[in-house]
Design an enzyme around this catalytic site. Structure first.
Site, PDB file in Angstrom:
ATOM      1  N   CYS A 113       0.785  -1.337   0.046  1.00 13.07           N
ATOM      2  CA  CYS A 113      -0.041  -0.040   0.211  1.00 13.07           C
ATOM      3  C   CYS A 113       0.798   1.295   0.022  1.00 13.07           C
ATOM      4  CB  CYS A 113      -0.874   0.043   1.438  1.00 13.07           C
ATOM      5  SG  CYS A 113      -2.352   1.101   1.283  1.00 13.07           S
ATOM      6  N   ARG A 127      -3.195   4.734   5.171  1.00 13.81           N
ATOM      7  CA  ARG A 127      -3.662   3.973   4.013  1.00 13.81           C
ATOM      8  C   ARG A 127      -3.938   2.630   4.317  1.00 13.81           C
ATOM      9  NH1 ARG A 127      -2.048   6.800  -0.773  1.00 13.81           N
ATOM     10  NH2 ARG A 127      -1.978   4.852  -2.206  1.00 13.81           N
ATOM     11  N   TRP A 158      -0.467  -3.986   2.287  1.00 12.66           N
ATOM     12  CA  TRP A 158      -1.618  -4.567   2.298  1.00 12.66           C
ATOM     13  C   TRP A 158      -1.654  -5.651   1.639  1.00 12.66           C
ATOM     14  CZ3 TRP A 158      -6.232  -5.543  -0.622  1.00 12.66           C
ATOM     15  CH2 TRP A 158      -7.318  -5.642   0.068  1.00 12.66           C
ATOM     16  N   ASN A 215       3.772  -1.586  -5.092  1.00 14.40           N
ATOM     17  CA  ASN A 215       2.493  -1.473  -5.080  1.00 14.40           C
ATOM     18  C   ASN A 215       1.801  -1.841  -6.269  1.00 14.40           C
ATOM     19  OD1 ASN A 215       2.356  -0.401  -2.639  1.00 14.40           O
ATOM     20  ND2 ASN A 215       1.990   1.916  -3.074  1.00 14.40           N
ATOM     21  N   GLY A 216       0.512  -2.655  -6.150  1.00 11.42           N
ATOM     22  CA  GLY A 216       0.018  -3.216  -7.355  1.00 11.42           C
ATOM     23  C   GLY A 216      -0.180  -4.527  -7.471  1.00 11.42           C
ATOM     24  N   GLU A 267     -25.044   4.629   2.556  1.00 13.91           N
ATOM     25  CA  GLU A 267     -23.617   5.317   3.136  1.00 13.91           C
ATOM     26  C   GLU A 267     -23.503   5.042   4.604  1.00 13.91           C
ATOM     27  OE1 GLU A 267     -20.106   7.318   3.406  1.00 13.91           O
ATOM     28  OE2 GLU A 267     -21.028   6.088   1.902  1.00 13.91           O
ATOM     29  N   LYS A 321     -20.416   3.043   6.605  1.00 12.69           N
ATOM     30  CA  LYS A 321     -19.722   3.584   7.472  1.00 12.69           C
ATOM     31  C   LYS A 321     -19.916   2.652   8.954  1.00 12.69           C
ATOM     32  CE  LYS A 321     -18.053   6.835   5.821  1.00 12.69           C
ATOM     33  NZ  LYS A 321     -17.919   5.992   4.539  1.00 12.69           N
ATOM     34  N   GLU A 339     -17.836  -0.639   8.184  1.00 14.62           N
ATOM     35  CA  GLU A 339     -16.346  -0.288   7.956  1.00 14.62           C
ATOM     36  C   GLU A 339     -15.469  -0.330   9.251  1.00 14.62           C
ATOM     37  OE1 GLU A 339     -15.578   2.262   3.965  1.00 14.62           O
ATOM     38  OE2 GLU A 339     -16.782   3.044   5.468  1.00 14.62           O
ATOM     39  N   HIS A 377     -40.672  -7.335   1.825  1.00 14.54           N
ATOM     40  CA  HIS A 377     -40.295  -8.188   0.758  1.00 14.54           C
ATOM     41  C   HIS A 377     -39.232  -9.270   1.026  1.00 14.54           C
ATOM     42  CE1 HIS A 377     -43.398  -6.560  -2.076  1.00 14.54           C
ATOM     43  NE2 HIS A 377     -42.801  -5.366  -1.695  1.00 14.54           N
ATOM     44  N   LYS A 416      -6.784   2.715   2.276  1.00 13.15           N
ATOM     45  CA  LYS A 416      -7.417   3.919   2.098  1.00 13.15           C
ATOM     46  C   LYS A 416      -7.566   4.309   0.382  1.00 13.15           C
ATOM     47  CE  LYS A 416      -8.820   8.298   2.763  1.00 13.15           C
ATOM     48  NZ  LYS A 416     -10.105   8.404   3.242  1.00 13.15           N
TER      49      LYS A 416
END
Length: 609
Positions: A2, A27, A74, A100-101, A482, A486, A489, A505, A604
């Site tokens: 990360c 991050r 990460w 990274n990647g 949203e 939150k 998370e 339903h 992040k």
């Protein structure tokens, strides 16, 4: 991914690398490490866990070398462990790589390299790079040429920094679809994946373009294209203050950033209304071109996706343009209907979200006009879009986005008004009225932040639950989604969000005594419908928390806890109603003992698919 940091210069590298890694902690990561050139050899120190643990271990070494690279990882390929932590070395230990990647063809490369006698010590995709560079060096290449040669074999995304024993003091950096910035300070040269890691040394940075290379030396930096030809870099001056990375007296960054939201609203709106007309010059489209737009796609991920759902309501309601909101990772793998009059709006806090970038490229190939909405000046989303709106949120440290989300909502609201203005659906006096009311939301958010007592009381009522449900109708659906995100998370409390009318339903089967239902029941055309759905939940024993409009005393008959917010036009309710849900999620997380700034398993910036 990360976080990447590197330094070569006149000072000891280890303390600077550790400082940079600490600045990159926001991050998200699960291990960290550094490699320092020390008396003709590479000293590599890695640890699973936090940078503080790495720093403690580094303290047992006498590292005085002035060139080194570091990384916070990460986990993608391979579990979090010391063996899988970066930097990764070559067989001989003379080369160190941070990355990274994701290297998508790493399995084939690894099999090929092992067939030639290379021994791998990790489960990661990154390690293939160190062995590829090792082979190129052995064939007589210098480090720059070796990294160029290795990168030509890589399929996928990468931001790389590489150093070796044979060229002391030299770091080579390059990238493809993963950010790398380079800067020159008074004491040496710096490389990082994020400017916050080097802001103390320099405010002038170069964001490498794809397949561009930087050769860092103590005395300066040289830049090259993918063929090895020298190029002149484009320098970006960082304008935000160093103290954005400090908590400023708040217990955590999340609370600090929630409280910065009134300023974000004001800054994002500044200068946008000129002579009674909206002006967003950065979009680089004339009113005539905007008038031709007959379809809009908003592409985004996570929190940004919810901002897109709000935009859909506004664009269709005001401009009467059919609008679809797409998860970027899905958009890129289907065949959407795109014509030259299609507008694609790419929303990304970091401006480097891999799926969103891929969707942008696909949309442009198909002939769409692309607007970017991002928080990061000069980010890949900004560079690859035809026009861009910056959210003016400044640096956001907490992993769970708050102020960037509100900045996105305000920016998308402006875009909806601009399209309606170009289509002639909103007159100038209507634009002025809406803009004034939109600007007023900054003060209304300040009112919400001034007294959070009701929010904390509602949090105590939910803290021991195992699951929760968020409901709303109309604009409230996106707000509910949203709010649920939150809560998931940062508190790890399972939460789902549904249109309130969908309860019967299926979802209503979950409700029993004490089950938390959090409802958005602000003043709106669908208010009475929401109240009816609340009664359904209350009859089954739910513990009901309601976000309601100030002065609505009747709602108390259906709720255990009421969180009042100032009266606002329904079109702008997402701005005000989202704030108490951010605070509610944070309060529950704190009560549950969670790290609200760095929740587990999250990063992040998601720079891989």
């Amino acid at each position: 991914m990360c976080g990447i940091v590197g330094y070569t210069g006149e000072n000891a590298a280890a303390p600077l690398l550790l400082d940079g890694l600490q600045k990159l902690e926001y991050r998200g990561y699960d291990s960290a490490g550094i490699a320092v050139l020390e008396e003709g050899a590479l000293q590599v120190v890695r640890r699973k866990g936090k940078v503080a643990e790495l720093a403690h271990t580094v303290g047992h070494f006498d590292l005085t070398g002035t060139c080194g690279i570091g990384h916070t990882r990460w986990a993608t390929h391979g579990r979090p462990s010391e063996a899988n932590a970066h930097p990764h070395a070559s067989c001989a230990g003379n080369i160190a790589v941070v990355h990274n990647g994701i290297i998508e063809n790493f399995a084939e490369l690894r099999e090929e390299l092992e067939g030639r006698g290379h021994v791998f010590k990790s489960e990661t995709d990154t390690e293939v790079v160190s062995h590829l560079v090792e082979e190129a060096l052995a064939a007589g290449d210098d480090l720059l040429s070796a990294v160029r040669s290795a990168s030509e074999r890589l399929v996928g995304s990468y931001g790389l920094a590489v150093t070796c024993v044979e060229e002391p003091g030299i770091i080579i950096a390059t990238r493809h679809d993963s950010p790398i910035i380079v800067g020159r300070g008074a004491d040496g040269s710096y490389v990082a994946s994020d400017a916050i890691a080097v802001i103390g040394a320099t405010r002038d940075v170069v964001g490498l373009a794809d397949h561009q290379f930087a050769k860092l030396a103590p005395e300066g930096v040289e830049y090259f294209d993918e063929l090895g030809n020298p190029v002149e870099p484009e320098i970006t001056h960082i304008t935000w203050d160093v103290d954005v990375a400090e908590k400023g007296g708040y217990p955590d960054f999340m609370l600090k950033e929630i409280n910065e939201q009134p300023r974000v609203i004001r800054d994002t709106l500044a200068g946008r209304l000129v002579g009674g007309k909206l002006e967003i010059d950065e979009l680089d489209m004339s009113p005539e071109e905007l008038n031709l737009v007959d379809r809009v796609y908003v592409i985004a991920c996570g929190t940004s996706y919810h901002a897109g759902l709000i935009a859909k309501e506004l664009i269709e309601g005001w401009a009467r343009i059919p609008t679809e909101v797409e998860v970027a990772s899905e958009f890129r793998y289907r065949n959407p209907i795109i014509t030259p009059t299609t507008l694609v709006v790419a929303v990304s806090q970091s401006g480097e979200t891999a799926d969103t970038l891929a969707a942008i490229r696909d949309a442009r190939i198909k002939g769409a006009r692309v607007f970017g909405i991002t928080n990061v000046l000069g980010s890949p989303v900004a560079r690859e879009s035809d026009g861009v709106i910056y959210t003016k949120a400044n640096k956001e440290i907490a992993v769970a986005s708050t102020k960037s989300f509100l900045g996105q909502v305000v920016s998308l609201t402006l875009l909806a008004m601009l399209l309606a203005q170009a289509k002639g659906k909103l007159r100038m006096n209507q634009i002025r009225l809406l803009f004034r009311e939109l600007a007023d939301t900054a003060g209304q958010v300040e009112e919400i932040l001034a007294d959070t007592t009701a929010i904390d009381e509602a949090a105590w009522a939910c803290v021991n639950a195992s699951s929760a449900m968020f409901i709303g109708r109309g604009m409230g659906v996106a707000i509910a989604k949203e709010g649920a995100l939150k809560l998931k998370e940062i508190s790890y409390l399972h939460a789902e969000a549904y249109p309130a009318g969908e309860m019967k339903h299926g979802p209503i089967a979950l409700i029993d005594g004490g089950f938390p239902v959090i409802a958005i029941a602000t003043e709106s055309p669908v208010y009475d419908k929401v109240v009816s759905n609340l009664q359904e939940s209350k009859a089954r024993g739910a513990r009901i928390v309601v976000v309601a409009t100030e002065g609505d005393e009747a709602i108390r008959a259906y709720a255990d806890h009421v969180i009042y917010i100032p009266k606002v036009r329904d079109a702008f309710s997402a701005i005000t109603a989202s704030v108490p849900l951010q605070l509610l999620a944070r309060s529950i997380a704190v009560m549950r003992g969670c790290d609200v700034d760095q929740p587990r398993n999250l990063a992040k910036s998601v720079t891989v698919e």
